[in-house]
Scaffold this motif. Structure first.
Motif, mmCIF file in Angstrom:
data_model
loop_
_atom_site.group_PDB
_atom_site.id
_atom_site.type_symbol
_atom_site.label_atom_id
_atom_site.label_comp_id
_atom_site.label_asym_id
_atom_site.label_seq_id
_atom_site.Cartn_x
_atom_site.Cartn_y
_atom_site.Cartn_z
ATOM 1 N N LYS A 129 105.741 154.488 -4.223
ATOM 2 C CA LYS A 129 106.160 153.267 -4.656
ATOM 3 C C LYS A 129 106.346 153.035 -6.262
ATOM 4 C CE LYS A 129 103.699 150.812 -0.893
ATOM 5 N NZ LYS A 129 102.213 150.236 -0.744
ATOM 6 N N LEU A 130 105.797 153.481 -6.829
ATOM 7 C CA LEU A 130 105.944 153.433 -8.261
ATOM 8 C C LEU A 130 107.165 153.719 -8.801
ATOM 9 C CD1 LEU A 130 103.027 154.324 -10.910
ATOM 10 C CD2 LEU A 130 105.173 155.159 -11.378
ATOM 11 N N MET A 188 118.836 142.277 -1.971
ATOM 12 C CA MET A 188 118.051 142.721 -0.752
ATOM 13 C C MET A 188 116.923 143.686 -1.285
ATOM 14 S SD MET A 188 120.462 142.576 2.375
ATOM 15 C CE MET A 188 122.200 142.875 1.913
ATOM 16 N N TRP A 189 117.299 144.387 -2.481
ATOM 17 C CA TRP A 189 116.136 145.457 -2.760
ATOM 18 C C TRP A 189 114.945 144.897 -3.263
ATOM 19 C CZ3 TRP A 189 118.588 148.685 -7.493
ATOM 20 C CH2 TRP A 189 119.205 149.845 -7.003
ATOM 21 N N LEU A 190 115.010 143.527 -3.438
ATOM 22 C CA LEU A 190 113.789 142.638 -3.748
ATOM 23 C C LEU A 190 112.800 142.650 -2.760
ATOM 24 C CD1 LEU A 190 115.601 139.844 -5.530
ATOM 25 C CD2 LEU A 190 114.133 141.707 -6.570
ATOM 26 N N TYR A 191 113.389 142.690 -1.603
ATOM 27 C CA TYR A 191 112.211 142.989 -0.270
ATOM 28 C C TYR A 191 111.422 144.437 -0.480
ATOM 29 C CZ TYR A 191 114.359 138.697 1.676
ATOM 30 O OH TYR A 191 114.716 137.653 2.169
ATOM 31 N N ASP A 192 112.020 145.306 -1.158
ATOM 32 C CA ASP A 192 111.445 146.528 -1.374
ATOM 33 C C ASP A 192 110.798 146.682 -2.734
ATOM 34 O OD1 ASP A 192 110.963 149.201 -0.317
ATOM 35 O OD2 ASP A 192 112.639 149.905 -1.217
ATOM 36 N N ILE A 193 110.661 145.603 -3.311
ATOM 37 C CA ILE A 193 109.789 145.841 -4.764
ATOM 38 C C ILE A 193 108.173 145.672 -4.344
ATOM 39 C CG2 ILE A 193 108.966 144.766 -6.815
ATOM 40 C CD1 ILE A 193 111.959 146.168 -6.884
ATOM 41 N N THR A 218 106.397 144.508 -11.436
ATOM 42 C CA THR A 218 107.697 144.801 -11.194
ATOM 43 C C THR A 218 108.537 143.426 -10.874
ATOM 44 O OG1 THR A 218 107.217 146.957 -10.291
ATOM 45 C CG2 THR A 218 109.294 146.498 -10.572
ATOM 46 N N MET A 219 108.169 142.744 -9.972
ATOM 47 C CA MET A 219 108.830 141.290 -9.559
ATOM 48 C C MET A 219 108.753 140.634 -10.767
ATOM 49 S SD MET A 219 110.505 140.580 -6.791
ATOM 50 C CE MET A 219 110.015 140.781 -5.074
ATOM 51 N N LYS A 220 107.756 140.554 -11.502
ATOM 52 C CA LYS A 220 107.631 139.663 -12.508
ATOM 53 C C LYS A 220 108.671 139.813 -13.685
ATOM 54 C CE LYS A 220 102.835 138.806 -12.262
ATOM 55 N NZ LYS A 220 101.778 139.306 -13.134
ATOM 56 N N MET A 221 108.835 141.360 -13.902
ATOM 57 C CA MET A 221 109.692 141.728 -14.809
ATOM 58 C C MET A 221 111.207 141.643 -14.599
ATOM 59 S SD MET A 221 107.830 142.679 -17.257
ATOM 60 C CE MET A 221 109.023 143.675 -18.337
ATOM 61 N N ILE A 222 111.531 141.645 -13.313
ATOM 62 C CA ILE A 222 113.033 141.597 -12.860
ATOM 63 C C ILE A 222 113.146 140.215 -12.989
ATOM 64 C CG2 ILE A 222 114.226 141.404 -10.573
ATOM 65 C CD1 ILE A 222 112.808 143.960 -9.563
ATOM 66 N N LYS A 223 112.159 138.906 -12.505
ATOM 67 C CA LYS A 223 112.679 137.694 -12.858
ATOM 68 C C LYS A 223 112.500 137.192 -14.236
ATOM 69 C CE LYS A 223 111.174 133.154 -11.125
ATOM 70 N NZ LYS A 223 109.920 132.248 -10.564
ATOM 71 N N ARG A 224 111.643 137.820 -14.786
ATOM 72 C CA ARG A 224 111.533 137.299 -16.282
ATOM 73 C C ARG A 224 112.838 137.824 -17.082
ATOM 74 N NH1 ARG A 224 106.731 139.536 -19.301
ATOM 75 N NH2 ARG A 224 105.520 138.635 -17.663
#
Ligand code: FE2
Length: 275
Positions: free
Chosen positions: A144-145, A213-218, A223-229
């Motif tokens: 996952k990492l 759609m990759w966001l469903y696989d974070i 990681t999600m915070k970084m992608i959004k930020r």
């Protein structure tokens, strides 16, 4: 067998020399090699950063760093032999990474067998649609990492090419057909909150929506915070052709944004594992 921590400086030096051994006067090939060299550096540092965020012990951090360093080792041979980074048109680059490590990396066999196995499984699974069914929580964690670290950096790589006017500047090895439209099966996948098969990407629009759609696989809230930020989500959304299948795209977007917020709110990434 040597301790991973003691091997890391030599492995970094070997990988640096290995990547540079592919440098060439052919400008297009050189551009591809440099993109992968820089990607390797970023993913290695993101993997280590994520390991820290997950509060992994020093052995866990060393494993994350090693996996980041070698996850794309096969990309260089892939481009040299096939002149493409498209796995469907060449061979699976994760398999190739493991082949390179086995055949060319002198330190790989000095790594403790259990660590070697963990590194192999994480690399093998880093580019698949989903992670194979694994039972060992450590194997799952490192798979996952690296998937998260890799995706976070690919958002950076693709950002400059989001605008349609810049799509033409996209190097041949990452561009698809230049149509801005999204294929109807991809729109449906998006509306249903599913992953799409990236091997079926046909247009520029497909490429953008697959990144959403990759966001469903974070896997981790960090990681999600970084992608959004870093604004990657907003930038992709504003580059979508919303005049096409507007209702379905809107439904898909609302579903996606609820998912993004729920992963961010989860907020507990700490792993209680001895690595
Ligand atoms: Fe990769």
């Amino acid at each position: 067998m040597k301790n991973l921590e003691n091997l890391l400086p030599s492995m970094h030096e070997w990988m640096r020399r290995y990547m540079r051994s592919f440098y060439t006067d052919d400008a297009e090939v050189q551009q591809g090699i440099l993109i992968k060299e820089i990607h390797t550096c970023y993913v290695t540092s993101i993997a280590l950063r994520l390991a820290r965020e997950l509060k992994l012990d020093s052995h866990g951090r060393n494993l994350a760093e090693t996996i980041g360093l070698f996850h794309d080792a096969g990309r260089f041979r892939q481009y040299q032999v096939y002149r493409t980074f498209n796995d469907a048109q060449s061979e699976d680059h994760a398999d190739l990474s493991l082949k390179v490590l086995d055949e060319e990396m002198p330190y790989f066999h000095e790594i403790d067998e259990e660590d070697q196995n963990l590194i192999r499984i994480a690399i093998q699974n880093h580019n698949k649609k989903t992670i194979e069914s694994l039972k060992d929580p450590r194997q799952i964690l490192f798979a996952k990492l690296i998937r998260d670290a890799d995706k976070l950096d690919i958002y950076r790589v693709l950002e400059p090419f989001l605008a349609q006017e810049n799509a033409d500047k996209m190097p041949n090895f990452i561009k698809g057909k230049q149509h801005p439209e999204i294929s109807s099966d991809f729109v449906q996948n998006f509306c249903d909150g599913e992953q799409a098969d990236f091997r079926l990407i046909r247009t520029n629009g497909d490429r953008k929506i697959v990144r959403l759609m990759w966001l469903y696989d974070i896997n981790f809230s960090w990681t999600m915070k970084m992608i959004k930020r870093r604004g990657y989500i907003d930038k992709i959304v504003s580059a979508l052709p919303m005049n096409q299948d507007a209702e379905k795209l809107q439904t898909g977007l609302e579903r996606l944004m609820r998912h993004v917020e729920s992963v961010i709110q989860k907020n507990v990434d700490t792993q209680n594992l001895v690595c």
